[in-house]
Scaffold this motif. Structure first.
Motif, PDB file in Angstrom:
ATOM      1  N   ALA A   1       0.892  -1.124   0.024  1.00 39.75           N
ATOM      2  CA  ALA A   1      -0.057   0.034   0.016  1.00 39.75           C
ATOM      3  C   ALA A   1       0.968   1.068  -0.032  1.00 39.75           C
ATOM      4  O   ALA A   1       2.071   1.145   0.641  1.00 39.75           O
ATOM      5  CB  ALA A   1      -0.819   0.164   1.306  1.00 39.75           C
TER       6      ALA A   1
ATOM      7  N   ASP B   1       0.255   4.202   1.542  1.00 39.22           N
ATOM      8  CA  ASP B   1       0.300   4.984   2.659  1.00 39.22           C
ATOM      9  C   ASP B   1      -0.651   3.962   3.875  1.00 39.22           C
ATOM     10  O   ASP B   1      -1.701   4.234   3.854  1.00 39.22           O
ATOM     11  CB  ASP B   1      -0.374   6.225   2.433  1.00 39.22           C
ATOM     12  CG  ASP B   1      -0.528   7.188   3.954  1.00 39.22           C
ATOM     13  OD1 ASP B   1       0.422   6.574   5.008  1.00 39.22           O
ATOM     14  OD2 ASP B   1      -0.715   8.162   3.795  1.00 39.22           O
ATOM     15  N   GLN B   2       0.129   3.147   4.594  1.00 37.06           N
ATOM     16  CA  GLN B   2      -0.767   2.285   5.575  1.00 37.06           C
ATOM     17  C   GLN B   2      -0.933   3.153   6.728  1.00 37.06           C
ATOM     18  O   GLN B   2      -1.345   2.483   7.712  1.00 37.06           O
ATOM     19  CB  GLN B   2       0.291   1.373   5.842  1.00 37.06           C
ATOM     20  CG  GLN B   2       0.273   0.216   4.673  1.00 37.06           C
ATOM     21  CD  GLN B   2       0.818  -1.071   5.034  1.00 37.06           C
ATOM     22  OE1 GLN B   2       1.315  -1.232   6.173  1.00 37.06           O
ATOM     23  NE2 GLN B   2       1.068  -2.107   4.173  1.00 37.06           N
ATOM     24  N   SER B   3      -0.643   4.664   6.823  1.00 35.39           N
ATOM     25  CA  SER B   3      -0.821   5.421   8.172  1.00 35.39           C
ATOM     26  C   SER B   3      -2.390   5.900   8.075  1.00 35.39           C
ATOM     27  O   SER B   3      -2.770   6.525   9.027  1.00 35.39           O
ATOM     28  CB  SER B   3      -0.017   6.492   8.068  1.00 35.39           C
ATOM     29  OG  SER B   3      -0.284   7.359   6.879  1.00 35.39           O
TER      30      SER B   3
ATOM     31  N   ALA C   1      -6.768   4.491   6.658  1.00 30.27           N
ATOM     32  CA  ALA C   1      -7.221   3.156   6.447  1.00 30.27           C
ATOM     33  C   ALA C   1      -7.301   2.756   5.070  1.00 30.27           C
ATOM     34  O   ALA C   1      -7.202   1.745   4.478  1.00 30.27           O
ATOM     35  CB  ALA C   1      -8.790   3.522   6.737  1.00 30.27           C
TER      36      ALA C   1
ATOM     37  N   LEU D   1      -4.354   1.348   4.309  1.00 33.72           N
ATOM     38  CA  LEU D   1      -3.992  -0.142   5.010  1.00 33.72           C
ATOM     39  C   LEU D   1      -4.831  -1.265   4.316  1.00 33.72           C
ATOM     40  O   LEU D   1      -4.353  -2.458   4.292  1.00 33.72           O
ATOM     41  CB  LEU D   1      -4.302   0.045   6.508  1.00 33.72           C
ATOM     42  CG  LEU D   1      -4.367  -1.109   7.326  1.00 33.72           C
ATOM     43  CD1 LEU D   1      -2.787  -1.169   7.619  1.00 33.72           C
ATOM     44  CD2 LEU D   1      -5.029  -0.649   8.896  1.00 33.72           C
TER      45      LEU D   1
ATOM     46  N   SER E   1      -9.555   9.443   6.929  1.00 40.26           N
ATOM     47  CA  SER E   1      -9.419   8.125   6.639  1.00 40.26           C
ATOM     48  C   SER E   1      -9.001   7.702   5.214  1.00 40.26           C
ATOM     49  O   SER E   1      -8.277   6.537   4.740  1.00 40.26           O
ATOM     50  CB  SER E   1     -10.275   7.235   7.247  1.00 40.26           C
ATOM     51  OG  SER E   1     -11.364   7.122   6.854  1.00 40.26           O
TER      52      SER E   1
ATOM     53  N   GLY F   1      -8.190  -3.219   7.567  1.00 42.50           N
ATOM     54  CA  GLY F   1      -6.784  -4.013   8.346  1.00 42.50           C
ATOM     55  C   GLY F   1      -7.468  -5.270   8.580  1.00 42.50           C
ATOM     56  O   GLY F   1      -8.444  -6.116   8.092  1.00 42.50           O
ATOM     57  N   ASP F   2      -6.838  -5.759   9.746  1.00 44.71           N
ATOM     58  CA  ASP F   2      -7.332  -7.067  10.242  1.00 44.71           C
ATOM     59  C   ASP F   2      -8.534  -7.278  11.013  1.00 44.71           C
ATOM     60  O   ASP F   2      -9.045  -8.321  11.238  1.00 44.71           O
ATOM     61  CB  ASP F   2      -6.102  -7.901  10.929  1.00 44.71           C
ATOM     62  CG  ASP F   2      -5.756  -6.945  12.292  1.00 44.71           C
ATOM     63  OD1 ASP F   2      -6.736  -6.092  12.689  1.00 44.71           O
ATOM     64  OD2 ASP F   2      -4.894  -7.363  12.843  1.00 44.71           O
TER      65      ASP F   2
ATOM     66  N   PHE G   1      -8.395   6.292  10.436  1.00 47.12           N
ATOM     67  CA  PHE G   1      -8.676   4.837  10.135  1.00 47.12           C
ATOM     68  C   PHE G   1     -10.237   4.824  10.040  1.00 47.12           C
ATOM     69  O   PHE G   1     -10.757   3.591   9.788  1.00 47.12           O
ATOM     70  CB  PHE G   1      -8.045   3.861  10.905  1.00 47.12           C
ATOM     71  CG  PHE G   1      -6.547   3.627  10.948  1.00 47.12           C
ATOM     72  CD1 PHE G   1      -6.126   3.028  10.026  1.00 47.12           C
ATOM     73  CD2 PHE G   1      -5.761   4.500  11.703  1.00 47.12           C
ATOM     74  CE1 PHE G   1      -4.719   3.130   9.798  1.00 47.12           C
ATOM     75  CE2 PHE G   1      -4.423   4.290  11.648  1.00 47.12           C
ATOM     76  CZ  PHE G   1      -3.845   3.476  10.618  1.00 47.12           C
TER      77      PHE G   1
ATOM     78  N   GLY H   1      -4.633   3.906  15.614  1.00 48.14           N
ATOM     79  CA  GLY H   1      -4.514   2.775  14.902  1.00 48.14           C
ATOM     80  C   GLY H   1      -5.922   2.254  14.553  1.00 48.14           C
ATOM     81  O   GLY H   1      -7.081   2.761  14.871  1.00 48.14           O
ATOM     82  N   ALA H   2      -5.990   1.514  13.549  1.00 48.11           N
ATOM     83  CA  ALA H   2      -7.337   0.843  13.180  1.00 48.11           C
ATOM     84  C   ALA H   2      -7.696  -0.020  14.336  1.00 48.11           C
ATOM     85  O   ALA H   2      -7.175  -0.726  15.029  1.00 48.11           O
ATOM     86  CB  ALA H   2      -6.923  -0.202  11.747  1.00 48.11           C
TER      87      ALA H   2
END
Length: 421
Positions: free
Chosen positions: A68, A70-72, A74, A77, A116, A153-154, A348, A379-380
């Motif tokens: 990705a 930019d994982q900073s 949502a 991510l 996000s 994300g997860d 996120f 964080g997410a």
């Protein structure tokens, strides 16, 4: 700034290096509105005993073929399209309160830039228009008709709790009320470092000018020792330093005045020093076994000298202003709603968006609205649930820590731009 200080979930805030939140229960039925059991603590207070639940598993996530950008946020991510939500949203009080909270958020939600990357302002027009007149008795149908679920994300959620504390206080200093509650000092300065270097965009520091230098502001121990005394900054006076410490962690609260009245105070800045969760310090030193607010408070009261020194190890100090109007305000500038508002990381979760929690603790399961933020809520899938004011809210929020899964509800059609194949 929100109801909570720049870091705010209570139990985790005190246990971790900054405030945080946590809980975990998921169920297909409505969550109980009240805990059925409590456990007494040495201080005589009771922390709510969790009602266990079985969380819905998070969705499997495919490993992206390309990293990705930019994982900073949502959108970078990655999101996974969620299941049909019609059977997942319980009816009842939680859904009704969430509809009320969503209505309050709509004016800001439609014009606010979504950090996000998940939505655009116009995405919310239809749902906000419908919410204005939708009957609250069928609130769950509103959410299932106008929204679809995605997992960011997860999807593994951690949820804590916060509340609006009420402590004894006075507008004037008098016997029994000797702990100063300070306004924000005029010499406390915020500096946007991005103005000095593109490499520092998004970063800021807080301090004061001393001579020709910019230096850190006074830390908690200095302020407690009187470094701000005599400057006319006293907004009010608290009766109990331990209760006031916890109110600072929350960032907002009520002062119960000697004449029976109530004065509401809210966050108006912090001294710029790092927040240290004293619960972790105490646990690492073997001073406490558990980590609820009630456990920590019991030790501080039983050991006042050591307790005062421990509280000073958290160098952060919060300043307040008097609040007027309805209820405490969240980060959207609208009143937060007990048992319907969660704090989230706006990078996120779109602020104002519905969130569906399924955790290992039943009380917070169901639908919430992301209306607030917090320094430790990063964080997410990290959330802090708001429980209102009073003894029940305090007992639940003080021991809240749950894990499970989270789905974010977006306006129908918007997820097509985002979801993984």
């Amino acid at each position: 700034m929100s109801l909570r200080q720049s870091g705010g979930a209570l139990a985790a805030a005190l246990l971790l290096s900054a405030c945080a939140g946590g809980v975990i229960p998921p169920s297909t039925g409505p969550a109980p509105t009240r805990p059925t059991h409590t456990r007494p603590t040495p201080s005589g207070e009771s922390a709510a005993r969790p009602t266990p639940a079985t969380p819905r598993p998070a969705l499997p996530v495919e490993t992206p073929t390309e990293p990705a950008l930019d994982q900073s946020i949502a959108a970078g991510l990655g999101v996974t399209k969620g299941p049909d939500i019609a059977s997942l949203i319980p009816s009842g009080e939680r859904a009704r309160l969430a509809l009320q909270a969503f209505r309050l958020s709509c004016p800001t939600l439609m014009r606010r830039a979504d950090q996000s990357g998940l939505t655009r302002g116009a995405d919310w027009n239809n749902s906000c228009a419908a919410a204005s007149s939708w009957p609250e008795a069928s609130a769950s149908e509103f959410f299932s008709r106008y929204f679809e679920a995605v997992q960011v994300g997860d999807g593994k959620a951690f949820v804590t709790g916060y509340y609006e504390p009420e402590i004894s206080g006075s507008r004037t200093r008098q016997p029994g009320y000797q702990v100063p509650i300070y306004r924000r000092p005029a010499d406390l300065i915020d500096v946007d470092l991005g103005q000095f270097s593109d490499n520092l965009k998004g970063r800021s520091i807080r301090g004061k000018v001393q001579g020709t230098k910019f230096v850190p502001y006074d830390e908690r121990s200095q302020i407690i020792s009187g470094s701000l005394a005599g400057r006319g900054l006293e907004l009010a006076w608290a009766a109990d330093p331990v209760e006031f410490f916890f109110l600072q962690v929350q960032g907002s609260g009520r002062l119960k005045l000697p004449d029976g009245g109530v004065m509401r105070i809210g966050y108006d800045g912090q001294n710029g020093r790092d927040y240290t969760g004293i619960g972790k310090l105490m646990k690492d030193r073997g001073l406490i076994q558990a980590g609820s607010m009630q456990d920590i408070m019991a030790y501080l009261r039983a050991n006042p000298v050591d307790g005062a020194a421990i509280m000073n190890e958290n160098k952060s100090f919060v300043f307040f202003r008097e609040l007027t109007g309805t209820g405490p305000l969240g980060a959207l500038g609208v009143p937060v709603t007990a048992e319907a508002t969660v704090a989230a990381d706006p990078k996120f979760i779109p602020l104002g968006a519905p969130v569906l929690l399924s955790l290992d603790r039943a009380e917070p399961n169901g639908i919430w609205i992301a209306q607030d933020t917090g320094g430790a809520i990063k964080g997410a899938n990290r959330f802090d649930s708001f429980w209102g004011a009073g003894a029940r809210a305090r007992s639940i929020a003080g021991g809240m820590a749950a894990r499970g899964s989270a789905l974010i509800l977006l306006p129908i059609g918007s997820a097509a731009r985002l979801s993984r194949p």
